[in-house]
Design a protein around this motif. Structure first.
Motif, PDB file in Angstrom:
ATOM      1  N   ALA A 146       0.839  -1.192   0.000  1.00  0.00           N
ATOM      2  CA  ALA A 146       0.000   0.000   0.000  1.00  0.00           C
ATOM      3  C   ALA A 146       0.872   1.238   0.000  1.00  0.00           C
ATOM      4  O   ALA A 146       1.640   1.476   0.914  1.00  0.00           O
ATOM      5  CB  ALA A 146      -0.905   0.005   1.223  1.00  0.00           C
ATOM      6  N   ASP A 147       0.793   2.003  -1.044  1.00  0.00           N
ATOM      7  CA  ASP A 147       1.601   3.208  -1.120  1.00  0.00           C
ATOM      8  C   ASP A 147       0.682   4.398  -0.937  1.00  0.00           C
ATOM      9  O   ASP A 147      -0.277   4.351  -0.180  1.00  0.00           O
ATOM     10  CB  ASP A 147       2.335   3.253  -2.452  1.00  0.00           C
ATOM     11  N   VAL A 173      15.466   9.124   4.809  1.00  0.00           N
ATOM     12  CA  VAL A 173      14.358   8.389   5.419  1.00  0.00           C
ATOM     13  C   VAL A 173      14.557   6.887   5.217  1.00  0.00           C
ATOM     14  O   VAL A 173      14.306   6.089   6.120  1.00  0.00           O
ATOM     15  CB  VAL A 173      13.019   8.862   4.826  1.00  0.00           C
ATOM     16  N   GLY A 219      12.532   4.231  12.111  1.00  0.00           N
ATOM     17  CA  GLY A 219      11.318   4.977  11.763  1.00  0.00           C
ATOM     18  C   GLY A 219      11.207   6.291  12.489  1.00  0.00           C
ATOM     19  O   GLY A 219      10.116   6.752  12.799  1.00  0.00           O
ATOM     20  N   TYR A 253      10.719  10.577   8.657  1.00  0.00           N
ATOM     21  CA  TYR A 253       9.643  10.148   7.761  1.00  0.00           C
ATOM     22  C   TYR A 253       9.186  11.318   6.920  1.00  0.00           C
ATOM     23  O   TYR A 253       9.561  12.464   7.168  1.00  0.00           O
ATOM     24  CB  TYR A 253       8.466   9.631   8.590  1.00  0.00           C
ATOM     25  N   VAL A 260       5.978   0.341  21.868  1.00  0.00           N
ATOM     26  CA  VAL A 260       5.658   1.033  20.618  1.00  0.00           C
ATOM     27  C   VAL A 260       4.320   1.739  20.761  1.00  0.00           C
ATOM     28  O   VAL A 260       3.318   1.123  21.123  1.00  0.00           O
ATOM     29  CB  VAL A 260       5.632   0.034  19.438  1.00  0.00           C
ATOM     30  N   PRO A 261       4.289   3.056  20.495  1.00  0.00           N
ATOM     31  CA  PRO A 261       3.022   3.786  20.630  1.00  0.00           C
ATOM     32  C   PRO A 261       1.970   3.258  19.666  1.00  0.00           C
ATOM     33  O   PRO A 261       2.295   2.712  18.609  1.00  0.00           O
ATOM     34  CB  PRO A 261       3.405   5.225  20.261  1.00  0.00           C
ATOM     35  N   PHE A 295       1.985   4.334  15.972  1.00  0.00           N
ATOM     36  CA  PHE A 295       3.181   4.068  15.184  1.00  0.00           C
ATOM     37  C   PHE A 295       2.852   3.051  14.114  1.00  0.00           C
ATOM     38  O   PHE A 295       2.296   1.996  14.392  1.00  0.00           O
ATOM     39  CB  PHE A 295       4.304   3.538  16.082  1.00  0.00           C
ATOM     40  N   GLU A 309       0.706   7.787   5.343  1.00  0.00           N
ATOM     41  CA  GLU A 309       0.347   8.096   3.951  1.00  0.00           C
ATOM     42  C   GLU A 309       1.437   7.764   2.936  1.00  0.00           C
ATOM     43  O   GLU A 309       1.132   7.347   1.826  1.00  0.00           O
ATOM     44  CB  GLU A 309      -0.016   9.579   3.806  1.00  0.00           C
ATOM     45  N   ARG A 310       2.714   8.007   3.273  1.00  0.00           N
ATOM     46  CA  ARG A 310       3.767   7.863   2.269  1.00  0.00           C
ATOM     47  C   ARG A 310       4.273   6.431   2.151  1.00  0.00           C
ATOM     48  O   ARG A 310       5.327   6.177   1.564  1.00  0.00           O
ATOM     49  CB  ARG A 310       4.925   8.820   2.570  1.00  0.00           C
ATOM     50  N   GLY A 311       3.525   5.485   2.685  1.00  0.00           N
ATOM     51  CA  GLY A 311       3.866   4.088   2.494  1.00  0.00           C
ATOM     52  C   GLY A 311       4.924   3.593   3.468  1.00  0.00           C
ATOM     53  O   GLY A 311       5.380   4.320   4.346  1.00  0.00           O
ATOM     54  N   TYR A 312       5.307   2.350   3.281  1.00  0.00           N
ATOM     55  CA  TYR A 312       6.227   1.738   4.235  1.00  0.00           C
ATOM     56  C   TYR A 312       7.613   2.364   4.172  1.00  0.00           C
ATOM     57  O   TYR A 312       8.245   2.615   5.192  1.00  0.00           O
ATOM     58  CB  TYR A 312       6.327   0.238   3.954  1.00  0.00           C
ATOM     59  N   MET A 313       8.082   2.705   2.960  1.00  0.00           N
ATOM     60  CA  MET A 313       9.465   3.168   2.838  1.00  0.00           C
ATOM     61  C   MET A 313       9.660   4.562   3.423  1.00  0.00           C
ATOM     62  O   MET A 313      10.680   4.841   4.046  1.00  0.00           O
ATOM     63  CB  MET A 313       9.908   3.147   1.381  1.00  0.00           C
ATOM     64  N   TYR A 314       8.686   5.456   3.224  1.00  0.00           N
ATOM     65  CA  TYR A 314       8.873   6.841   3.651  1.00  0.00           C
ATOM     66  C   TYR A 314       7.901   7.269   4.758  1.00  0.00           C
ATOM     67  O   TYR A 314       8.057   8.340   5.317  1.00  0.00           O
ATOM     68  CB  TYR A 314       8.724   7.787   2.453  1.00  0.00           C
ATOM     69  N   TRP A 339       6.829   5.335   7.541  1.00  0.00           N
ATOM     70  CA  TRP A 339       6.849   4.431   8.712  1.00  0.00           C
ATOM     71  C   TRP A 339       7.232   5.243   9.935  1.00  0.00           C
ATOM     72  O   TRP A 339       8.408   5.519  10.158  1.00  0.00           O
ATOM     73  CB  TRP A 339       7.866   3.322   8.411  1.00  0.00           C
ATOM     74  N   HIS A 340       6.244   5.715  10.703  1.00  0.00           N
ATOM     75  CA  HIS A 340       6.563   6.622  11.799  1.00  0.00           C
ATOM     76  C   HIS A 340       5.414   6.731  12.787  1.00  0.00           C
ATOM     77  O   HIS A 340       4.338   6.164  12.593  1.00  0.00           O
ATOM     78  CB  HIS A 340       6.915   7.999  11.263  1.00  0.00           C
ATOM     79  N   ARG A 341       5.678   7.510  13.837  1.00  0.00           N
ATOM     80  CA  ARG A 341       4.675   7.799  14.861  1.00  0.00           C
ATOM     81  C   ARG A 341       3.857   9.003  14.396  1.00  0.00           C
ATOM     82  O   ARG A 341       4.375  10.105  14.269  1.00  0.00           O
ATOM     83  CB  ARG A 341       5.386   8.108  16.183  1.00  0.00           C
ATOM     84  N   ASN A 362       3.833  12.569  16.024  1.00  0.00           N
ATOM     85  CA  ASN A 362       4.954  13.489  15.915  1.00  0.00           C
ATOM     86  C   ASN A 362       4.668  14.625  14.942  1.00  0.00           C
ATOM     87  O   ASN A 362       5.217  15.719  15.080  1.00  0.00           O
ATOM     88  CB  ASN A 362       6.214  12.729  15.483  1.00  0.00           C
ATOM     89  N   GLU A 363       3.798  14.384  13.965  1.00  0.00           N
ATOM     90  CA  GLU A 363       3.445  15.466  13.034  1.00  0.00           C
ATOM     91  C   GLU A 363       2.796  16.615  13.802  1.00  0.00           C
ATOM     92  O   GLU A 363       3.091  17.790  13.554  1.00  0.00           O
ATOM     93  CB  GLU A 363       2.494  14.945  11.947  1.00  0.00           C
ATOM     94  N   TRP A 385       5.352  18.702  15.765  1.00  0.00           N
ATOM     95  CA  TRP A 385       6.044  19.713  14.958  1.00  0.00           C
ATOM     96  C   TRP A 385       5.132  20.886  14.642  1.00  0.00           C
ATOM     97  O   TRP A 385       5.568  22.026  14.600  1.00  0.00           O
ATOM     98  CB  TRP A 385       6.598  19.089  13.672  1.00  0.00           C
TER      99      TRP A 385
END
Lengths: 261, 161
Positions: free
Chosen positions: A35-36, A143, A149, A152, B27-28, B31, B35-40, B42-44, B47-48, B51
């Protein structure tokens, strides 16, 4: 006495048995892996730098350091301005004293440990300034390398760092081809420019954009075709830094030359 | 099957269960893959918001001009019109509640950020009127002679706008 054959058989059976519930516990879900981007976001922040307009005053760096609480006298900064001086003998001299926090108030080039290099005005072929900041790449290598993680990309394209999650391994600092990442001297976590995420998410502009008296720095939304910055990127001659790395940087430059790295 | 064969197996299973339990606790809940998928992505997720909640320090000229109409009128249209108030006056986050928080930078070092003469014709710097601070009235603050809100205005003369 257990035979070798029956031991192997039974261990494979038991290992296979415990592997099933492990997969069910969702360590890695292939569906989520595949899923992207589901439905493109309406905002994708991009930046436009006009190097013709930059005069190297460094107000952007000063404002950035204060706005984003980067210790003022520490030799790290989320953004900086580079001076390029190309002399008649073909040499390119680049400096950015204190990240240009106090501007460029000398004709000499700051060579760090090698001291100041005096350059006569008559020897200059061309000289100009290039502001640098995070490119908020579409394929951010910083990233990809994060093992936990902690860093991101948000749906609007900004790369952020989770300070509470960062373990300080420094992989991202090494992975960034643009050298925009560093360790925050107080929080001891990876730090980088995030287009002033707290400001742009409130409808304000990044502080470097506000602080620039010459309009050299601008922010825009590339998904909005009527955005003036988008129009410039689409219709004028713009360039990006280190395109060959395949990072798809989203900071566009007007007036780049081959000397700029 | 003999006990000594199974015992290491129990230990291994126990370790796996412990790791999974620790993961559940540490792990919260927010987490995971965003939206940006697994590669980009993958986060909590929380945290957005962290910021976004960072305090804004520079409130820009639009905020200053609400009270300081006179100064705003002076600087608008002058060659310094594009300079944000807070570039010289400091960030206005605590202003006007704490008047001490604003530090007006009157040093020569501030003015020569732009007005130190650098003959760089390839950039806008070459077209800015510049001085050599070592010879141009050293030791005197620039504001002694120049009115920063409108540099074309000098004491005793009419403003040229």
């Amino acid at each position: 006495m257990i035979s070798r054959r029956s031991f192997c058989k039974k261990s494979i059976l038991i290992l296979g048995g415990i592997a099933v519930p492990l997969a069910a516990l969702e360590l890695f879900d292939p569906k989520k892996l595949a899923a992207d981007r589901s439905g493109p976001s309406t905002v994708r922040w991009v930046f436009l730098v006009d190097t013709h307009k930059c005069v190297g005053c460094g107000f952007c760096v000063k404002a950035c350091k204060i706005e984003n609480e980067i210790p003022y006298d520490a030799n790290v900064s989320r953004t900086w301005v580079e001076r390029y001086v190309v002399t008649r003998d073909g040499k390119v001299h680049i400096d950015s004293p204190k990240a240009a926090r106090d501007g460029f108030t000398s004709t000499s080039i700051d060579q760090g440990a090698l001291g100041m290099l005096k350059i006569e005005n008559n020897d200059i072929d061309k000289a100009f300034f290039v502001p640098k900041l995070c490119n908020q790449c579409d394929n951010p290598p910083c990233v990809q390398v994060c093992p936990v993680g902690a860093t991101y990309q948000t749906s609007d394209g900004v790369v952020l760092v989770d300070r509470s999650w960062c373990i300080g391994c420094g992989y991202c600092v090494m992975a960034c081809p643009y050298g925009v990442r560093f360790f925050h001297p107080v929080y001891h976590a990876a730090e980088k420019c995030n287009f002033c995420y707290h400001r742009i998410s409130k409808g304000m502009k990044p502080v470097c954009v506000e602080a620039c008296p010459f309009g050299a720095r601008r922010i825009g939304n590339i998904r909005d075709p009527d955005d003036p910055v988008t129009r410039i990127i689409m219709t004028e001659r713009v360039n990006v830094l280190k395109e060959e790395y395949g990072t798809k940087p989203q900071v566009f430059y007007v007036g780049l030359t081959r000397e700029v790295k | 099957m003999k006990n000594h064969v199974l015992r290491p197996l129990f230990v291994a299973v126990g370790v796996v269960v412990l790791i999974l339990l620790a993961r559940e606790v540490l792990v919260p809940a927010d987490f995971g893959v965003q939206e940006r998928g697994y590669m980009y992505g993958w986060h909590r997720k929380g945290n957005e918001a962290d910021w976004k909640n960072v305090r804004v320090k520079y409130r820009t000229t639009a905020y200053c001009k609400e009270c300081h109409q006179d100064k705003y009128a002076d600087i608008t249209g002058s060659p310094h019109g594009a300079i944000m108030c807070e570039n010289c006056h400091g960030p206005g986050l605590a202003h006007p509640d704490d008047p001490q928080s604003l530090h007006i930078d009157r040093r020569r070092e501030l003015c020569i950020r732009c007005h130190f003469r650098l003959p760089y014709q390839a950039s806008g710097r070459g077209r800015i009127r510049g001085i050599d601070p070592a010879t141009h009235h050293p030791e005197a603050e620039c504001v002694l002679c120049h009115y920063p809100h409108n540099p074309r205005w000098t004491p005793g003369k009419e403003a040229r706008r």
